[in-house]
Design an enzyme around this catalytic site. Structure first.
Site, short mmCIF file in Angstrom:
data_model
loop_
_atom_site.label_atom_id
_atom_site.label_comp_id
_atom_site.label_asym_id
_atom_site.label_seq_id
_atom_site.Cartn_x
_atom_site.Cartn_y
_atom_site.Cartn_z
N GLU A 208 -1.53 0.44 8.45
CA GLU A 208 -0.58 -0.45 7.55
C GLU A 208 0.05 -0.13 6.56
O GLU A 208 1.08 -0.40 6.45
CB GLU A 208 -1.67 -1.54 6.63
CG GLU A 208 -1.06 -2.83 6.01
CD GLU A 208 -1.97 -3.70 5.07
OE1 GLU A 208 -2.81 -3.45 4.63
OE2 GLU A 208 -1.66 -4.72 4.36
N HIS B 47 3.07 -6.72 4.62
CA HIS B 47 1.48 -7.13 4.54
C HIS B 47 1.14 -6.83 5.54
O HIS B 47 2.03 -8.20 7.48
CB HIS B 47 0.55 -7.04 3.76
CG HIS B 47 0.71 -7.08 2.79
ND1 HIS B 47 -0.38 -6.04 1.82
CD2 HIS B 47 1.53 -7.44 1.56
CE1 HIS B 47 0.26 -5.82 0.52
NE2 HIS B 47 1.64 -5.95 -0.04
N GLU C 36 1.15 -11.25 5.96
CA GLU C 36 0.51 -10.88 6.20
C GLU C 36 1.38 -10.74 8.51
O GLU C 36 0.85 -12.09 8.55
CB GLU C 36 -0.53 -10.66 6.36
CG GLU C 36 -1.52 -10.86 4.69
CD GLU C 36 -1.61 -9.76 4.90
OE1 GLU C 36 -1.95 -9.10 5.17
OE2 GLU C 36 -2.24 -9.45 3.49
N HIS D 162 0.59 -1.01 0.05
CA HIS D 162 0.04 0.05 0.03
C HIS D 162 0.14 1.51 -0.12
O HIS D 162 1.99 1.48 -0.53
CB HIS D 162 -0.54 0.21 1.12
CG HIS D 162 -1.61 -1.41 1.24
ND1 HIS D 162 -3.06 -2.01 0.17
CD2 HIS D 162 -1.38 -2.18 1.54
CE1 HIS D 162 -2.48 -2.88 0.51
NE2 HIS D 162 -1.99 -3.37 1.41
ZN LIG Z 1 -2.63 -5.50 2.94
#
Ligand SMILES: [Zn+2]
Length: 328
Positions: A156, A211, A292, A119
């Site tokens: 994030e 992430h 993640e 992102h």
């Molecule tokens: Zn993400």
């Protein structure tokens, strides 16, 4: 010099036999006082040369053991990194052992790593740009998304860039060339297809996309996502599935051990998942996985991810897994 001024020599009568013997004795003593220091200096010089010769000849037997044993350890002693004023600072030239230590501390010299901070903090202000669809081989998908955040508002995108910066430093200290897909230096994106392309064009030896998840608050833990076999349009992961799996398992094991974060309670199996719907994996031509790191919607995970010390451990785990992968 001081002795001569306080004890001036007395010249004896040269005609006296006893004095002549005394003169000979004094001359012998004088000669000894000159010759002995010269001999001592010579001996010390010889010792110095002998020692340096022994250093050179003994190192080839020692260095390989050191290099092998400490290949992954970047925190070992390094003369090259010695601060000014330390005993080794100002040494005229590194000894063979210093060179070996330097090589042992740069296990990633000549290797290229792609780090992909998921992102972008600017994505929310560029919805039209990030919502346009891009080709990921087996479908079309949004260019990028805004990502998630903790209840306290820690995004994030901020998290991923922070962990990437920390991991980059560790990897660079080990000699790697580290390429980032974005460094907080662009208003939005890049799109997921460009994120893959950056790694391909850099000919990265390995790539990790960082992430944090936005799953239901009851779920917790981290998981690693590996590429499925996809061959469609511009996507062909056949060459990267196996090496990416090896990287993924190393990252799962290292991250669990070094951060203490348990594996996901809500997705995957034992912290591993395989997906065919991620453009960043489908379009990658270099071994690549996603991690993640936890669920930002979960209170416990969010607390850990908001802690800089924990993020340093997360970054260390990412760097160590990449190092193991690239040197194994
Ligand atoms: Zn993400």
């Amino acid at each position: 010099m001081t002795g001569r001024t306080t004890q001036p020599p007395v010249e004896p009568d040269p005609h006296s036999g006893r004095e002549r013997r005394a003169v000979r004795l004094r001359r012998a003593a004088k000669l000894t006082s000159v010759v002995l220091p010269v001999c001592l200096i010579g001996w010390l010089s010889w010792q110095a040369v002998a020692n340096s010769t022994r250093d050179v000849t003994s190192h080839p037997a020692v260095s390989p053991h050191y290099a092998e044993g400490d290949r992954v350890d970047a925190d070992g002693p390094s003369d090259a990194a010695a601060p000014a004023g330390s005993p080794s600072a100002g040494a005229p030239a590194p000894s063979p052992s210093a060179s070996a230590a330097g090589a042992a501390n740069l296990p990633l010299a000549g290797r290229t790593v792609l780090l992909d901070p998921g992102h972008n903090t600017g994505n929310a202000k560029h919805t039209a740009d990030i919502n346009r669809k891009v080709d990921i081989g087996n479908s079309r998908k949004e260019c990028d998304t805004t990502g998630t955040s903790t209840d306290a508002g820690y995004s994030e995108a901020e998290y991923t860039l922070d962990v990437v910066h920390r991991a980059r430093q560790i990897l660079q200290d080990r000699g790697a060339t580290v390429v980032l897909t974005q460094d907080g230096d662009r208003p939005w994106g890049p799109c997921i297809d460009e994120r893959a392309r950056i790694g391909n064009e850099a000919k990265a030896d390995a790539a990790v996309s960082i992430h944090a998840d936005g799953a239901p608050a009851s779920g917790s833990g981290f998981h690693v996502i590996m590429p499925a076999k996809v061959a469609a349009g511009p996507a062909d992961t056949s060459a990267i599935v196996d090496p990416s799996h090896r990287l993924g398992v190393l990252l799962r094991d290292t991250f669990k051990a070094q951060t203490g974060e348990p594996t996901s309670t809500y997705i995957g199996q034992q912290g591993l998942d395989t997906r065919s719907d991620l453009g960043g994996l489908n379009l990658s031509k270099v071994p690549k996985v996603f991690i993640e790191c936890g669920n930002m919607r979960n209170t416990g995970d969010a607390g850990r991810m908001s802690d800089p010390e924990w993020r340093q451990r997360a970054a260390q785990a990412v760097a160590d897994a990449l190092t193991s992968y690239l040197t194994g």
